[in-house]
Write an enzyme that holds these catalytic residues in place. Structure first.
Site, mmCIF file in Angstrom:
data_model
loop_
_atom_site.group_PDB
_atom_site.id
_atom_site.type_symbol
_atom_site.label_atom_id
_atom_site.label_comp_id
_atom_site.label_asym_id
_atom_site.label_seq_id
_atom_site.Cartn_x
_atom_site.Cartn_y
_atom_site.Cartn_z
ATOM 1 N N HIS A 157 -0.626 6.777 13.234
ATOM 2 C CA HIS A 157 -0.756 6.483 11.803
ATOM 3 C C HIS A 157 -1.682 7.510 11.155
ATOM 4 O O HIS A 157 -2.634 7.989 11.771
ATOM 5 C CB HIS A 157 -1.308 5.071 11.613
ATOM 6 C CG HIS A 157 -1.216 4.581 10.204
ATOM 7 N ND1 HIS A 157 -2.125 4.951 9.233
ATOM 8 C CD2 HIS A 157 -0.315 3.758 9.593
ATOM 9 C CE1 HIS A 157 -1.792 4.376 8.086
ATOM 10 N NE2 HIS A 157 -0.703 3.641 8.276
ATOM 11 N N GLU A 196 5.595 8.374 6.645
ATOM 12 C CA GLU A 196 4.568 7.891 5.718
ATOM 13 C C GLU A 196 3.897 9.087 5.048
ATOM 14 O O GLU A 196 2.993 9.698 5.619
ATOM 15 C CB GLU A 196 3.549 7.000 6.438
ATOM 16 C CG GLU A 196 3.023 7.521 7.764
ATOM 17 C CD GLU A 196 1.607 7.046 8.046
ATOM 18 O OE1 GLU A 196 1.163 6.087 7.422
ATOM 19 O OE2 GLU A 196 0.945 7.685 8.885
#
Length: 260
Positions: A103, A175
């Site tokens: 992430h 993302e």
């Protein structure tokens, strides 16, 4: 054309309570209608047991709806003197099926390089977990038109260290860093452009993987923009941050994915 089941994965980050898990499952049991989409809850590790208990308690009420549990991170090591870390085997024993890898917040705040991400990807699969691999570019990289270059580098390191076929049991989440937690989402066209690039990149080394891998979009997804995002041909659902903490909004996103 592959039939890729949509996925909505809720990343609580360092938020949430055991009560939130109970609230979500109460709504899941009455509102989720079918198994056309997969729902994954990724709470902080301290709440994994609470989510697992809710999964077990609501198994019959869910009536076949696919609700799974995932973690937000894992160690690349199996065991040892790594204070505060959690291994893949521990997550597997806790009932996790998925784990988020790479992430942007882990890369940026904790110095996780692409090499470390590749090691964590391998550790997840070693212990029977499906990695949700996050890739994405920063705002300056997009402005410099380096989006594809950045994403290719992040993908290629994992491919080089684990092999293309490792992606037969993996999810990718795009993302864009400039959209994560900012309230500013990529347009459906921007998301589709990058998702298509990722799929093409993998198809070049394995047409089967490229066609079948699920690619999620993550970056300020809300009920107001999800339908347009999820309607894109290469967008297979979403990695949801803030909206996953609101049971009404998250359930709405699940319903949108089931109708996509």
């Amino acid at each position: 054309m592959a039939l890729r089941r949509p996925m909505v994965a809720g990343n609580w980050k360092m938020n949430g309570t055991a009560q939130l898990a109970q609230e979500l499952f109460t709504k899941f049991a009455t509102k989720l209608q079918n198994d056309s989409a997969e729902v994954v809850l990724c709470p902080p590790s301290i709440f994994l047991e609470s989510v697992r208990q809710q999964l077990d308690a609501n198994k019959e009420a869910l009536n076949g709806c696919l609700v799974r549990m995932g973690a937000q991170n894992l160690s690349q090591h199996d065991f040892g003197a790594y204070t505060g870390e959690v291994s893949g085997q521990m997550l597997k024993d806790s009932g996790c099926r998925y784990v988020i890898i790479g992430h942007s917040e882990r890369r940026r705040m904790y110095g996780e390089t692409s090499d470390i991400v590749a090691e964590k990807f391998a550790a997840a699969q070693k212990h029977g977990l499906t990695p949700i691999l996050c890739v994405g570019e920063s705002g300056p990289a997009r402005e410099a038109r380096r989006t594809f270059e950045v994403i290719a580098e992040e993908l290629d390191v994992v491919i080089e260290k684990n092999g293309t076929m490792a992606f037969d049991n993996a999810i990718i989440a795009y993302e864009p860093l400039w959209a994560v937690g900012t309230g500013k989402s990529a347009t459906p066209e921007q998301a589709q452009e990058v998702h298509a690039f990722i799929r093409k990149r993998l198809s070049e080394v394995s047409p089967y993987i490229g066609e079948n891998i699920r690619i999620l979009y993550g970056g300020s997804v809300t009920p107001s923009n999800a339908a347009d995002l999820f309607a894109q041909p290469d967008v297979d659902g979403g990695l949801i941050g803030g909206a996953s903490l609101n049971s009404t909004e998250f359930l709405s996103l699940c319903s949108i994915a089931m109708s996509a």
